[in-house]
Design an enzyme around this catalytic site. Structure first.
Site, PDB file in Angstrom:
ATOM      1  N   CYS A   1     -16.591  10.206 169.480  1.00  0.00           N
ATOM      2  CA  CYS A   1     -15.759   9.833 168.342  1.00  0.00           C
ATOM      3  C   CYS A   1     -16.651   9.735 167.105  1.00  0.00           C
ATOM      4  O   CYS A   1     -17.521   8.872 167.051  1.00  0.00           O
ATOM      5  CB  CYS A   1     -15.115   8.484 168.656  1.00  0.00           C
ATOM      6  SG  CYS A   1     -14.207   7.779 167.289  1.00  0.00           S
ATOM      7  N   HIS A   2     -16.478  10.643 166.178  1.00  0.00           N
ATOM      8  CA  HIS A   2     -17.354  10.585 165.000  1.00  0.00           C
ATOM      9  C   HIS A   2     -16.656  10.959 163.693  1.00  0.00           C
ATOM     10  O   HIS A   2     -17.272  10.908 162.634  1.00  0.00           O
ATOM     11  CB  HIS A   2     -18.552  11.518 165.186  1.00  0.00           C
ATOM     12  CG  HIS A   2     -18.180  12.969 165.076  1.00  0.00           C
ATOM     13  ND1 HIS A   2     -17.628  13.671 166.116  1.00  0.00           N
ATOM     14  CD2 HIS A   2     -18.244  13.836 164.042  1.00  0.00           C
ATOM     15  CE1 HIS A   2     -17.384  14.900 165.734  1.00  0.00           C
ATOM     16  NE2 HIS A   2     -17.738  15.037 164.473  1.00  0.00           N
ATOM     17  N   ARG A   3     -15.384  11.366 163.756  1.00  0.00           N
ATOM     18  CA  ARG A   3     -14.721  11.810 162.521  1.00  0.00           C
ATOM     19  C   ARG A   3     -14.648  10.681 161.512  1.00  0.00           C
ATOM     20  O   ARG A   3     -14.288   9.552 161.865  1.00  0.00           O
ATOM     21  CB  ARG A   3     -13.284  12.250 162.818  1.00  0.00           C
ATOM     22  CG  ARG A   3     -13.161  13.480 163.604  1.00  0.00           C
ATOM     23  CD  ARG A   3     -13.045  14.721 162.763  1.00  0.00           C
ATOM     24  NE  ARG A   3     -13.576  15.798 163.547  1.00  0.00           N
ATOM     25  CZ  ARG A   3     -14.507  16.648 163.135  1.00  0.00           C
ATOM     26  NH1 ARG A   3     -14.991  16.576 161.920  1.00  0.00           N
ATOM     27  NH2 ARG A   3     -14.955  17.591 163.928  1.00  0.00           N
TER      28      ARG A   3
ATOM     29  N   ASP B   1     -12.708  13.257 169.273  1.00  0.00           N
ATOM     30  CA  ASP B   1     -12.167  13.787 168.024  1.00  0.00           C
ATOM     31  C   ASP B   1     -13.033  14.962 167.571  1.00  0.00           C
ATOM     32  O   ASP B   1     -12.966  15.396 166.425  1.00  0.00           O
ATOM     33  CB  ASP B   1     -12.066  12.703 166.937  1.00  0.00           C
ATOM     34  CG  ASP B   1     -13.408  12.038 166.637  1.00  0.00           C
ATOM     35  OD1 ASP B   1     -14.451  12.520 167.122  1.00  0.00           O
ATOM     36  OD2 ASP B   1     -13.395  11.029 165.900  1.00  0.00           O
TER      37      ASP B   1
END
Ligand code: UD1
Ligand code: UDP
Length: 362
Positions: free
Chosen positions: A209-211, A283
């Site tokens: 998850c990095h967006r 994501d």
């Protein structure tokens, strides 16, 4: 033919690896790599150059962090200087990061042909920073290499079909090529955020998850983590540096017993996690395709479809960053019967290079 390749972020190293390997063996090409420095931790950069045997960049600009404008602007200045000195016949850009955009702006005004790999992806919203990078890069490039038929459709709608080629996805090339080095035994220990080593469990879910859209708002992070906490098996979560600060802060006041917060892993370990995970929650544009390559059910925590081909038969489903929606989507039964491969034949790199030769080699 002298080619300047511009990369800077983790997914670009993987895509560039499959082309650089061919350039190195083909005497008609002289590849000069510029690393912008956008990703710089050794587990976000060096590990990919080592594991994937990517040639050492001739230049590392050391530009990272800060606002989009500052980062992109500094990169444009440095790239222009280097390209004026190197005088390449063409520029090779990958994906949709700020490094891609900087390369596109700097070099299109020098009238050097640009080839853009992974062209044509569209979410249909300018609220996503990468969408702006993709659209600008596609429009100033001379040759566009699309991974999928849906990307070709977007290019057609924007009047760019004449310079576009459907070649398949270099991420699929990489997945097939490097998967051979990843067996059924876990290749390495995971490293927790405090630096201690931990063994990867046999059964687990894999989360990334990095967006910006998911990490900037704490409530979204909490919902995603709360969903992982209630899964029936532990969740391995290599934390991207963008949100490691926030994750540490959250963990100082809450206990997540089912989530294994670990440092980013190398590409081979990520492939291992993908192939052996129960299901994948992400994501990431790259990981949702890799889940499909590995025939793993994926839930993509995002508002927009990035890779429509993966979305058939619920194999990859969008979820809101809400605990209930994520768990609901994960609980669905999914099969990979009648599986087809819309990402090419794992030889996208060879096709790209053949087209570059035909169009530009004199
Ligand atoms: C970038 C790309 C995104 C891509 C992602 C891949 C843009 C606009 N976004 O997002 O499209 O999906 O890379 O992972 O280009 N940081 C570190 N160490 C590192 C790398 C980053 O500490 O090795 C920090 C930076 O200093 C910055 C933050 O993480 O504060 C975010 O990095 P940045 O490169 O701006 O964006 P990403 O989220 O990595
Ligand atoms: N990846 C990795 N280590 C990790 C997490 C992801 O090597 O800790 C790999 C993953 O397998 C995929 C790529 O990084 O190949 C995707 O990069 P990222 O999610 O950073 O960017 P995106 O694809 O969303 O642009």
């Amino acid at each position: 033919m002298k080619i300047v390749t511009i990369v800077g972020a983790r997914p670009q190293f993987i895509k560039a690896a499959v082309l650089s390997r061919i350039f190195e063996k083909d005497s008609s090409f002289d590849e000069v790599i510029i690393h912008t420095g956008q990703h710089y931790d050794s587990n976000m950069s060096d590990v990919f150059f080592q594991e994937l045997a990517i040639p050492k960049p001739k230049y590392n600009l050391g530009i990272s962090g800060g606002s989009h404008g500052k980062m992109t602007g500094e990169m444009i200045i440095c790239i222009e200087e280097i390209v004026l000195k190197e005088k390449p016949d063409m520029i090779l850009l990958y994906g949709d990061t700020n490094s891609t955009l900087a390369g596109a702006i700097a070099t299109s005004k020098l009238n050097i042909p640009i080839a853009h790999v992974e062209a044509g992806g569209r979410l249909g919203t300018m609220s996503n920073p990468e969408e702006i990078n993709r659209i600008i890069t596609d429009h100033v490039s001379s040759t566009l290499f699309a991974c999928t038929a849906s990307a070709m459709d977007f290019l057609k709608k924007e009047g760019l079909l004449e310079k576009a080629y459907l070649v398949g996805d270099p991420m699929y090339d990489a997945f097939r090529y490097y998967s051979g080095n990843v067996g059924d035994n876990c290749p390495e220990k995971l490293i927790k955020l405090d630096g201690t080593l931990i063994t990867c469990p046999n059964e687990f879910y894999y989360l990334t998850c990095h967006r910006q859209e998911n990490t900037d708002i704490e409530e979204k992070q909490l919902n995603i983590l709360d969903a992982m906490e209630s899964l029936d098996k532990p969740c391995v979560y290599p934390v991207h540096p963008r949100n490691s600060g926030k994750v540490k802060e959250i963990c100082s006041s809450r206990d997540y017993m089912n989530v294994m917060f670990v440092q980013p892993v190398g590409y081979l370990m990520s492939i291992y996690l993908t192939k052996h995970a129960e299901k994948i929650i992400t994501d990431s544009g790259g990981l949702q395709r890799e889940a499909y390559f590995a025939k793993k059910q994926c839930v993509t925590v995002f508002d927009y479809v990035a890779w429509p081909e993966t979305m058939v038969k619920n194999r990859n489903q969008l979820a809101k960053p809400m605990k209930s929606d994520i768990l609901n989507k994960l609980s669905r039964n999914v099969t990979f019967d009648d599986y087809d491969m819309p990402f090419g034949d794992s030889h996208a790199a060879e096709k790209i290079i053949a087209i570059l030769k035909e169009r530009y080699l004199r």
